[in-house]
Structures are given as structure tokens and as C-alpha cells.
Scaffold this active site. Structure first.
Site, PDB file in Angstrom:
ATOM      1  N   VAL A  82      -3.220 -27.347 -73.216  1.00 23.58           N
ATOM      2  CA  VAL A  82      -3.342 -27.318 -71.756  1.00 23.58           C
ATOM      3  C   VAL A  82      -4.666 -27.956 -71.370  1.00 23.58           C
ATOM      4  O   VAL A  82      -5.720 -27.598 -71.894  1.00 23.58           O
ATOM      5  CB  VAL A  82      -3.264 -25.867 -71.220  1.00 23.58           C
ATOM      6  CG1 VAL A  82      -3.490 -25.855 -69.706  1.00 23.58           C
ATOM      7  CG2 VAL A  82      -1.920 -25.245 -71.548  1.00 23.58           C
TER       8      VAL A  82
ATOM      9  N   ALA B 217     -10.139 -27.556 -71.544  1.00 20.70           N
ATOM     10  CA  ALA B 217      -8.801 -27.562 -72.148  1.00 20.70           C
ATOM     11  C   ALA B 217      -8.705 -26.408 -73.130  1.00 20.70           C
ATOM     12  O   ALA B 217      -9.707 -25.734 -73.418  1.00 20.70           O
ATOM     13  CB  ALA B 217      -8.550 -28.879 -72.870  1.00 20.70           C
ATOM     14  N   LYS B 218      -7.546 -26.155 -73.622  1.00 20.01           N
ATOM     15  CA  LYS B 218      -7.352 -25.171 -74.696  1.00 20.01           C
ATOM     16  C   LYS B 218      -6.020 -25.462 -75.359  1.00 20.01           C
ATOM     17  O   LYS B 218      -5.119 -26.003 -74.715  1.00 20.01           O
ATOM     18  CB  LYS B 218      -7.330 -23.746 -74.110  1.00 20.01           C
ATOM     19  CG  LYS B 218      -7.682 -22.672 -75.103  1.00 20.01           C
ATOM     20  CD  LYS B 218      -9.181 -22.590 -75.316  1.00 20.01           C
ATOM     21  CE  LYS B 218      -9.569 -21.553 -76.323  1.00 20.01           C
ATOM     22  NZ  LYS B 218     -11.033 -21.436 -76.415  1.00 20.01           N
ATOM     23  N   GLY B 219      -5.907 -25.090 -76.617  1.00 24.07           N
ATOM     24  CA  GLY B 219      -4.644 -25.283 -77.319  1.00 24.07           C
ATOM     25  C   GLY B 219      -4.340 -24.073 -78.159  1.00 24.07           C
ATOM     26  O   GLY B 219      -5.202 -23.212 -78.373  1.00 24.07           O
TER      27      GLY B 219
END
Ligand code: NAD
Length: 449
Positions: A91, A136-138
Site C-alpha cells: 500500500v 508505504a507499507k507491505g
């Protein structure tokens, strides 16, 4: 600091996009592709804070949803020969100030809502630290403890290929988070580089030093927590010498915070991990605790302390409390029972929205250094790693530490300035600073097309 009209709190006047704002807020509440309590709490906090600062309503709306949210299937051949299909996310919340930046988490409860909330927090964390990166992050929904090393490698490589088109040194730079580490980043970097045909170290941070990682990255978040505690003590006119500390979570963040706070003269009286808490009112022998964990990989049955629960640890009568494990551990009840003078949030989101409401009331008793400031040391040294990689020129450990200290001290002071300017609590002031920097940049860049 400039006092520009977009953040002047008083005399808001009619909101020119009020209709659109309400409509889109309702939409984000009801459609909720990224629905979760954590996402809702985070979005509502951002929304109300931006509103109180009179941020342009169109800008405010854009901040409430990610720029892009990618969901991928990750088929992995397991050692048994079976193929398991895992779900992964990346994201990207906002890249106004620079490339997206954020960790990748492997955990069995990872979901789109959690990843999206963490991506949003990353945007403001980078802005508060004043580094030119977005948020962001995943994550992959998997229990990493249940994977063999080859399975974890295959999972990481396939996940990398699935998100390949949206990452890159100028676009989005992943890093380790819960359940991932330097080795995971090395596999990610190798896969990306193989697909490009040349080595691209700057596609990730948190890599091992041998392949372009930065000195000081491992210690950075924990040291950053300690630097923020020192800044808070200074602000409150407290001497750190002899101050008592309790730390929840004795992993990367908690253990390095413990080391640095000990160097600064504090006394660590309690630590905990998933096996429970360990307390000695006269102070734990930190070197002994570190050796014990090094050998046994956990604090389980640590002999030279009284055993307490994780809940008891949070409400100990100490000067400094550092939650450095999970989110959501300080709820309304615990917030009422906190006895610490400084709460330095090493973990992401350790206080629930209800707990936060209590802490606002108790502002004069408990000084909060919120997560997006207290744990920004990690992303700051990740930024150093990215810069060093792009220049292929590496800095010494002393340079890294000194720059980290300066960045966090400046960020802390900027947050305190906002706190005074808006007569608000520290968490709101910190988010205000982040929102101010991002919203000003968004206004300046304008809307494409
Ligand atoms: P880690 O996996 O190294 O350590 C986590 C620690 O928490 C371990 O000691 C574990 O046993 C303990 N723990 C797990 N469940 C617990 C429970 N129910 N009660 C008490 N303790 C429990 O992780 P880390 O990298 O130290 O990260 C800790 C927190 O800091 C996370 O919230 C993470 O998102 C946040 N954070 C980490 C970094 C970083 O650079 N590592 C940066 C920013 C934020």
C-alpha cells in the site's frame, strides 16, 4: 516556522468543499476496502487533526485514502511439494515529498486495513523527521515461524516479482518490519536486481552491510527512542541519571533502547517479551539479560528478577515507559493506570483511540512521545542507507549516529513548537507537524492534470 494561512486555526469560515468532504468521508467509512479498527482510528485522527488546522478540504480528503493499494496472490511451493497460495499487499499512501517508503511485514494477521493504516502513518512519520520520503507499507499474511528458510526465500522472491512494477529506488523502497529481516531484504534486492539485469542496492533498506546496508541501521530505532526520551527529559527539566525505565518487548527496538538509556544513566527495572515480564526494583543487570536472550532467544524464566505480567509492566511506578512490542496495548483502563512521567512509543500504535482520549486528559501527568516521532530513528537511518546507496559512498557509524541524533532532536523541538503554537497535546502536535509539511507540499505541487 512560517505561519501560513492553510494552517491558521481560527476563523475557518465556510468550507468551500464541505459537501464534497462529507460525501467522501462517508464514502471512505462505508466502502471501506481497507476497513479495520486501526485504519478507522488512524484516518479519523488524521481527519480531525487536519480539520482543526484548517487544512484545505480537498487536500484533507486525499490524505484519508492511499494513493495505491495492491493485493497479490503469492503461490509458493512448500517443502512438502504442495503449493500454498498466500495473500500479500503493498500500500502506497502518499509520495508528495519523495519516493514511497515503508516496511514489509510477515504476520498471520496482516490485512489490507492494517497495512493501509501503517502506510498512512509512514507518510507523516517521514514528514515529521523532515526526510524527503513518502509513506508505504507491505505485508504477507503468513506465520513466518511456520516457514522453513527455503520456503521463506521462495515466498519473498515471488512476492517481489508480484510487486515489481510498483517498487524501485525512485518509486518505492521497502524495508524490514515484523517477521522480516536483513536476509529477507537481501533476497528482495537480489530478485529485483536479477529482473533488471544489474545490481540495484537502493531498492530496499535494512540490508546486510555486506551488500550495501548502513552502519547503525540495526540500532537506529531503539537509539532513536532513547534520544527522544532524552529530549523529553530536557524539555521537562528532568535529569536522566537514575531514572527508572520499564520496557515492553525486548526485541530489536526494546533491547537497543535499553542499551542507550542505560548509557545515559537510566536504570532499567523491567523488561518483557511474549513470555511475560521480569522486574527488579533495584535495576536489572542489562548485560546479563542481553546474554540470557542471546543464548535462549527469549526471556522465558529469566532467573534474576520477579516475574510479572505484560499488563503489570505497563502500569509499574517508573519514570519512563517504553512500549516496544505490539500495537493497541494501552487501552482506556491502562491509560488511566499509567504511572510513568514519560511514555515513549517504540511500537507502532501502542495506544488505542480510547486510551489516547484518557492520555489527553492526563497530559500534565504523562508526557507522550508519540510513535511517529519516537520510533522515527529507523526510517531516518533507512533514509541514510538509501542516500549512501545512491551515491555509492558510505559513512562511518559516528557520522550516522550524530546525524540521527540531530534529526530527531530537531524533529522533537519542531513538535514542541507546534504544541505551544496550537496549545495542544504532544500526539496531536506531532501529527499536525506531519500534516502541515505534507499538505503544504501537496498544495504547492497542485493537482495533476
Ligand atoms: P521484534 O520482533 O524484534 O521484537 C518484538 C518483541 O516484542 C519481542 O521481544 C517479542 O517477544 C515481544 N512481544 C511479542 N508479542 C508480545 C506480547 N504480546 N507482549 C509482550 N511482548 C511481546 O520487533 P521490533 O523490530 O523490535 O519491533 C517492535 C515494535 O516496534 C513493532 O511495533 C514495530 O512495528 C515497531 N517498529 C520497529 C522498527 C524497527 O526498525 N525495528 C521501526 C519502527 C517501529
Amino acid at each position: 516556522m512560517s505561519q501560513d494561512k492553510s494552517i491558521t486555526p481560527a476563523a475557518a469560515g465556510p468550507d468551500p468543499a464541505a459537501g464534497a468532504t462529507t460525501e467522501s468521508l462517508d464514502r471512505y467509512r462505508s466502502s471501506m476496502e481497507w476497513e479495520s479498527k486501526f485504519y478507522r482510528d488512524t484516518a479519523e485522527l488524521v481527519e480531525s487533526t487536519a480539520r482543526s488546522m484548517n487544512v484545505d478540504p480537498n487536500i484533507r480528503n486525499r490524505m484519508l485514502t492511499p494513493s495505491r493499494a495492491l493485493i497479490v496472490s503469492i503461490p509458493v511451493r512448500m517443502d512438502s511439494g504442495a503449493v500454498n497460495n498466500f495473500i500479500g499487499y503493498r500500500v502506497q499512501h502518499n509520495n508528495t515529498l519523495g519516493p514511497f517508503k515503508g516496511g514489509i511485514r510477515y504476520h498471520e494477521e496482516v490485512n489490507l486495513g492494517e497495512v493501509s493504516a501503517l502506510a498512512m502513518l509512514m507518510t507523516f512519520k517521514c514528514a515529521v523527521a523532515g526526510i524527503p520520503l513518502g509513506g508505504a507499507k507491505g505485508g504477507v499474511r503468513v506465520d513466518p515461524g511456520g516457514l522453513s528458510r527455503p520456503e521463506k526465500q521462495r515466498l519473498t522472491r515471488r512476492y517481489t516479482v508480484e510487486i515489481l512494477n510498483v517498487i524501485g529506488p525512485e518509486m518505492d523502497i521497502p524495508a524490514p518490519d515484523m517477521g522480516t529481516d536483513g536476509q529477507t531484504m537481501a533476497w528482495l534486492m537480489d530478485t529485483y536486481s536479477e529482473m533488471k539485469g544489474y545490481a540495484v542496492p537502493s531498492v530496499v533498506t535494512g540490508k546486510p552491510i555486506m551488500i550495501g546496508g548502513s552502519k547503525g541501521r540495526t540500532e537506529a530505532t531503539g537509539y532513536g527512542v532513547a534520544y527522544c526520551v532524552a529530549a523529553a527529559a530536557d524539555h521537562l527539566d528532568l535529569k536522566l541519571e537514575g531514572k527508572t525505565v520499564a520496557i515492553q518487548g525486548f526485541g530489536n527496538v526494546g533491547s537497543y533502547a535499553a542499551r542507550k538509556l542505560t548509557d545515559m544513566g537510566c536504570k532499567i527495572v523491567a523488561v518483557s517479551d511474549v513470555t511475560g515480564g521480569y522486574y527488579d526494583k533495584n535495576g536489572l543487570d542489562l548485560n546479563h539479560v542481553l546474554k540470557y536472550v542471546d543464548i535462549r532467544h527469549s526471556l522465558n524464566d529469566y532467573p534474576r528478577a520477579e516475574q510479572i505480567s505484560n499488563r503489570q509492566l505497563l502500569t509499574l511506578d517508573v519514570d519512563i515507559l517504553v512500549p516496544a512490542a505490539l500495537g493497541g496495548v494501552i487501552d482506556e483502563r491502562i491509560a488511566r493506570d499509567l504511572k510513568c512521567r514519560i511514555l515513549a512509543e517504540g511500537a507502532n500504535g501502542p495506544v488505542t483511540a480510547e486510551g489516547n482520549a484518557v492520555l489527553k486528559e492526563r497530559e500534565d501527568e504523562v508526557f507522550v512521545v508519540p510513535d511517529i516521532l519516537a520510533n522515527a530513528g529507523g526510517v531516518t537511518v533507512s533514509y541514510f542507507e538509501w542516500v549512501q546507496g545512491l551515491q555509492s559512498f558510505f559513512w562511518s557509524g559516528e557520522e550516522i549516529n550524530e546525524r540521527l541524533f540531530r534529526i530527531l532532536q530537531t524533529a522533537f523541538n519542531d513538535c514542541v513548537d507546534f504544541k505551544k503554537r496550537y496549545q495542544t497535546d504532544m500526539r496531536t502536535a506531532t501529527l499536525m507537524l506531519g500534516i502541515h509539511r505534507v499538505s503544504e507540499a501537496m498544495l504547492m505541487r497542485g493537482l495533476f492534470p
